[in-house]
Design an enzyme around this catalytic site. Structure first.
Site, PDB file in Angstrom:
ATOM      1  N   ARG A  90       0.872  -1.179   0.000  1.00  0.00           N
ATOM      2  CA  ARG A  90       0.000   0.000   0.000  1.00  0.00           C
ATOM      3  C   ARG A  90       0.903   1.220   0.000  1.00  0.00           C
ATOM      4  O   ARG A  90       1.631   1.449   0.970  1.00  0.00           O
ATOM      5  CB  ARG A  90      -0.930  -0.006   1.216  1.00  0.00           C
ATOM      6  CG  ARG A  90      -1.608   1.328   1.430  1.00  0.00           C
ATOM      7  CD  ARG A  90      -2.768   1.264   2.372  1.00  0.00           C
ATOM      8  NE  ARG A  90      -3.888   0.586   1.746  1.00  0.00           N
ATOM      9  CZ  ARG A  90      -5.136   0.620   2.215  1.00  0.00           C
ATOM     10  NH1 ARG A  90      -5.407   1.268   3.326  1.00  0.00           N
ATOM     11  NH2 ARG A  90      -6.107  -0.008   1.587  1.00  0.00           N
ATOM     12  N   HIS A 112      -6.892   0.795  -6.798  1.00  0.00           N
ATOM     13  CA  HIS A 112      -7.164  -0.092  -5.656  1.00  0.00           C
ATOM     14  C   HIS A 112      -7.769  -1.393  -6.210  1.00  0.00           C
ATOM     15  O   HIS A 112      -8.956  -1.674  -6.024  1.00  0.00           O
ATOM     16  CB  HIS A 112      -8.120   0.599  -4.674  1.00  0.00           C
ATOM     17  CG  HIS A 112      -8.141  -0.003  -3.303  1.00  0.00           C
ATOM     18  ND1 HIS A 112      -7.416  -1.129  -2.962  1.00  0.00           N
ATOM     19  CD2 HIS A 112      -8.821   0.359  -2.181  1.00  0.00           C
ATOM     20  CE1 HIS A 112      -7.650  -1.406  -1.691  1.00  0.00           C
ATOM     21  NE2 HIS A 112      -8.482  -0.530  -1.196  1.00  0.00           N
ATOM     22  N   GLN A 132      -9.813  -3.958  -4.082  1.00  0.00           N
ATOM     23  CA  GLN A 132     -11.136  -3.450  -3.720  1.00  0.00           C
ATOM     24  C   GLN A 132     -12.137  -3.729  -4.846  1.00  0.00           C
ATOM     25  O   GLN A 132     -13.237  -4.240  -4.602  1.00  0.00           O
ATOM     26  CB  GLN A 132     -11.031  -1.936  -3.457  1.00  0.00           C
ATOM     27  CG  GLN A 132     -12.317  -1.332  -2.957  1.00  0.00           C
ATOM     28  CD  GLN A 132     -12.671  -1.820  -1.564  1.00  0.00           C
ATOM     29  OE1 GLN A 132     -11.880  -1.756  -0.660  1.00  0.00           O
ATOM     30  NE2 GLN A 132     -13.887  -2.330  -1.401  1.00  0.00           N
ATOM     31  N   ASP A 186     -17.265   6.807  -2.351  1.00  0.00           N
ATOM     32  CA  ASP A 186     -16.039   6.697  -1.555  1.00  0.00           C
ATOM     33  C   ASP A 186     -15.778   8.073  -0.940  1.00  0.00           C
ATOM     34  O   ASP A 186     -16.427   9.064  -1.312  1.00  0.00           O
ATOM     35  CB  ASP A 186     -14.877   6.255  -2.472  1.00  0.00           C
ATOM     36  CG  ASP A 186     -13.552   6.079  -1.719  1.00  0.00           C
ATOM     37  OD1 ASP A 186     -13.573   5.946  -0.476  1.00  0.00           O
ATOM     38  OD2 ASP A 186     -12.492   6.072  -2.384  1.00  0.00           O
ATOM     39  N   CYS A 195     -16.387   1.497  -0.254  1.00  0.00           N
ATOM     40  CA  CYS A 195     -15.226   0.650   0.048  1.00  0.00           C
ATOM     41  C   CYS A 195     -14.840   0.717   1.523  1.00  0.00           C
ATOM     42  O   CYS A 195     -14.162  -0.178   2.019  1.00  0.00           O
ATOM     43  CB  CYS A 195     -14.045   1.050  -0.817  1.00  0.00           C
ATOM     44  SG  CYS A 195     -13.530   2.756  -0.547  1.00  0.00           S
ATOM     45  N   ARG A 231     -13.301  -8.865   0.815  1.00  0.00           N
ATOM     46  CA  ARG A 231     -11.873  -8.592   0.623  1.00  0.00           C
ATOM     47  C   ARG A 231     -11.070  -9.829   1.036  1.00  0.00           C
ATOM     48  O   ARG A 231     -10.118 -10.225   0.367  1.00  0.00           O
ATOM     49  CB  ARG A 231     -11.435  -7.384   1.473  1.00  0.00           C
ATOM     50  CG  ARG A 231     -12.008  -6.032   1.054  1.00  0.00           C
ATOM     51  CD  ARG A 231     -11.402  -5.527  -0.227  1.00  0.00           C
ATOM     52  NE  ARG A 231      -9.954  -5.418  -0.159  1.00  0.00           N
ATOM     53  CZ  ARG A 231      -9.284  -4.399   0.374  1.00  0.00           C
ATOM     54  NH1 ARG A 231      -9.939  -3.359   0.850  1.00  0.00           N
ATOM     55  NH2 ARG A 231      -7.957  -4.381   0.392  1.00  0.00           N
TER      56      ARG A 231
END
Ligand code: CP
Ligand code: NVA
Length: 309
Positions: free
Chosen positions: A108, A135, A138, A229, A269, A297
């Site tokens: 990340r 991402h 996701q 988001d 998310c 996830r």
């Protein structure tokens, strides 16, 4: 026969074909069932994953770490102060060292180029656990969730409303590959990077997906799925106040959901900023699947690691 995905990295959703995406989801379905019924599935016995975090996380850290444990492997957490990626040591050198010790890397990062560099030099699979640009994990979990709820993806109308950010980019790329109709609604000046639009358009030409880009919140009409988001992503904290003003008309509230007609699924998310991009009524309402997404996830990334590592 399907080509093996072993040794591959997932840096961008542009890296995977529709067929590869479906393989991840098929295995995720199987692993989810096994996890629910308590059937052992230690297919990464003895394998090690290094997890590099330049930014905070709840879902990504816990799902990768728990996922590795359930698969019989182990995960090593490397927080921002541990390795100081690119400061204490160059990114290629970090990649080379980790590649000698572990079987896979999840990263990340801020700059997307850092995850690309890790993948170039590590010699082991690298999974993008969020960069400023994308991402992918996701999006894989989100579209898997939509498929679980609707039993189809082709022709499903997915509308993302808000900032044209990393999550939006990965949803657009993935949706275009699997034939979803994707609408992105963002305020002027906050649209998605045009290079993602270009990639998605060429995938859409193959898959039959319809893509729309708008700055009008009324364009949620006809959505089967509404997705939002945060208005200010990690690293954009200084802009949060200004963005809160600009993005106000793009809030996912009961009126906006009603505007879609029907009963669209609502997604986020997470982490959510309740009262900003999404209201409590919607987030806690009957159409919200935000915690299913979060759970998925785990299942989707287990499948991903099992296929790549
Ligand atoms: N959605 C997501 O990636 O959550 P975290 O930032 O908590 O990992
Ligand atoms: N766009 C958000 C996603 C968090 C999971 C961010 O980058 O902060």
């Amino acid at each position: 026969m399907a080509v093996s995905m072993k040794g591959r990295s997932l840096v961008s959703m542009a890296d995977f074909s529709a067929e590869e995406i479906w393989r991840v989801w098929e295995l995720a379905t199987e692993l989810k069932r096994k996890q629910k019924t308590g059937e052992p599935h230690r297919i990464l016995e003895g394998k090690q994953l290094a997890m590099i975090f330049q930014k905070p996380s709840l879902r990504t850290q816990v799902s990768f770490e728990t996922g590795m444990a359930q698969l019989g492997g182990h995960a090593v957490f490397l927080g921002p102060d541990h390795i100081q990626l690119g400061k204490r040591e160059s990114v290629p050198d970090v990649a080379r060292v980790l590649g000698r010790m572990v079987d896979g890397i999840m990263a990340r990062v801020f700059g997307h180029a850092d995850v690309e560099t890790l993948a170039e030099y590590a010699g082991v699979p690298v999974i993008n656990g969020l960069s400023d640009s994308e991402h992918p994990c996701q999006a894989l979990a989100d579209l898997f969730t939509i498929y679980e709820k609707m039993r189809r993806l082709e022709g499903v109308n997915l509308t993302y409303i808000g900032d044209g950010n990393n999550v939006a980019a990965s949803l657009l790329l993935t949706g275009a590959k699997v034939g979803m109709n994707v609408t992105l609604i963002s305020p002027d000046g906050y649209e998605i990077d045009s290079r993602y639009v270009q990639i998605a358009r060429s995938d859409a030409a193959r898959s039959g997906s319809r893509l729309r880009f708008s700055s009008d919140p009324d364009d949620v009409a006809g959505s089967h799925v509404i997705y939002t988001d945060t208005w200010a992503s990690m690293g954009q904290e200084a802009e949060a106040e200004e963005r809160a003003r600009i993005f106000k008309p793009f809030q996912v509230n009961n009126e906006l959901v009603a505007q879609a007609g029907g009963a669209p699924i609502v997604m986020h998310c997470l982490p959510a900023h309740r009262g900003q991009e999404i209201t409590d009524e919607v987030m806690d309402g009957p159409n919200s699947v935000v915690f299913d997404e979060a759970e998925n996830r785990l299942h989707v990334q287990k499948a991903l690691m099992a296929l790549l590592m």
